[in-house]
Design an enzyme around this catalytic site. Structure first.
Site, PDB file in Angstrom:
ATOM      1  CB  SER A 187      -0.935  -0.003   1.215  1.00  0.00           C
ATOM      2  OG  SER A 187      -1.787  -1.127   1.191  1.00  0.00           O
ATOM      3  CG  HIS A 239      -2.141   3.832   3.388  1.00  0.00           C
ATOM      4  ND1 HIS A 239      -3.474   3.654   3.695  1.00  0.00           N
ATOM      5  CD2 HIS A 239      -1.667   2.603   3.047  1.00  0.00           C
ATOM      6  CE1 HIS A 239      -3.791   2.379   3.534  1.00  0.00           C
ATOM      7  NE2 HIS A 239      -2.715   1.723   3.154  1.00  0.00           N
TER       8      HIS A 239
END
Length: 380
Positions: A187, A239
């Protein structure tokens, strides 16, 4: 020189001469042919992004083979018909995947092993691991959807750099803030690609037609994905770290020359030539220098702080809300609640993985219901 038909040589008539002039070819610039044959804005054939997607799937299959739920787990495996590739029980891993112990063995990010064990390679290997089928499908589909277009525009070298460095930056951010659980997934690298798209739009602002619409669309995508990151079991710090890394990298590796500069290279110099155009705008050079400095300083500082055992939560009491916001429907305890049971005679030894809790119970009969009850008490 031509003589018209019917023209004679009698008195009073003269020869009429007609001159036909062919237009001269304009002088050709020495490099014009080369520029037409190899334009700057070429389209690349994507192969790195599909290869990375296949690698993620292959690593997951190897992880499930090593996991071997039927022979290593005392509970009922999910999708037992898959044999050795069966998933851990849904209570343990709702994403349809292996145990946290197997992920740790395969190279998951664990701060204690990185710092005390000096296993810095986990900052890279965790990018290629996934917690389950659901996690894998989401990341692979996003990688194909975003990465292929970028690789067509900028080539495999620059996309590969953004992907790996952004993933590493996401791992660093995660390690500085999340201390009690392991972390896996691509991610951070994916958010790096999204961040690089935003900076590419900014640094090449004059080349786009629908600037505002493209900018608002990218910002909306980033905000929505970061908002989803506040759900439990999602590492939003990875993230954020990947997004920041990719955003800065975009200014460095995705800078493009201006159209005016390319066009003047195609036109032959002459007395009426336009003023010389610079290859890049001034603001592009400024953004390139600032982004490069921030990248070097940021990564160096983060690595030094990590290996010195720095816990970023000690100096930011509210930062944990960036990764998870508790509500009435869920808690933000991200520590794994895997309970391992071992029976020796009438002594039942229980270990709550992730929390480091170990207890022994004297039981007359260790039924599965009794074990589940004690595990819930131990890991709650």
């Amino acid at each position: 020189m031509m003589k018209p038909a019917g023209a004679g040589a009698g008195p009073g008539t003269g020869t009429v001469e007609v001159r036909v002039e062919r237009p001269q070819r304009p002088p050709v610039h020495p490099n014009s042919a080369r520029l037409r044959a190899r334009p700057y804005y070429r389209r690349w054939t994507p192969w790195l992004v599909p290869a990375a997607s296949i690698a993620c799937v292959a690593v997951f299959l190897v992880t499930m083979f090593v996991n071997d739920c039927p022979n290593r787990s005392a509970g009922n495996c999910t999708a037992g018909f898959l044999g050795r590739f069966a998933f851990q029980p849904l209570k343990e891993n709702p994403l349809l995947g292996p145990s946290s112990t197997t992920l740790l063995k395969m190279g998951a990010l664990d701060v204690s092993k990185v710092v005390q064990g000096r296993q810095g390679w986990r900052l890279i290997t965790c990018i290629w691991l996934h917690a389950g089928v659901v996690h894998l499908l989401i990341n692979v589909l996003c990688l194909l959807f975003i990465g292929i277009r970028l690789e067509q525009e900028f080539g495999f070298v620059r996309i590969g750099l953004v992907y790996l460095i952004s993933g590493f930056g996401g791992s660093l951010m995660s390690a500085l803030f999340i201390r009690a659980s392991i972390s896996v997934g691509a991610s951070g690298a994916l958010f790096g690609l999204i961040g690089s798209m935003l900076s590419e739009l900014i640094t090449n602002w004059s080349l786009y037609a629908n600037k505002v619409a493209a900018l608002l669309t990218l910002v909306l995508v980033i905000v929505v994905n970061l908002a989803l990151g506040i759900l439990p079991r999602v590492d939003n710090f990875a993230h954020i770290g990947g997004l920041i890394s990719g955003f800065l990298l975009g200014f460095v590796v995705f800078i493009r020359p201006q159209f005016a500069w390319i066009n003047q290279r195609r036109v032959a110099p002459g007395p009426q030539a336009a003023p010389a155009e610079h290859k890049h705008k001034t603001y592009q050079y400024i953004l390139w220098i600032v982004a490069a400095i921030l990248l070097i300083v940021g990564f160096t500082l983060a690595i030094v702080l990590l290996f010195r055992g720095y816990n970023a939560n000690d100096h930011c009491s509210w930062c944990h809300y960036l990764s998870c916001v508790p509500t009435k429907k869920w808690k933000c305890n991200s520590s794994p609640t895997t309970c391992t049971a071992m029976l020796q005679g009438n002594t039942l030894n229980l270990t709550c993985e992730g929390k480091g809790i170990y207890r022994s119970y004297i039981v007359a009969e260790a039924t599965q219901d009794k074990i589940d009850q004690l595990c819930n008490q131990l890991c709650s």
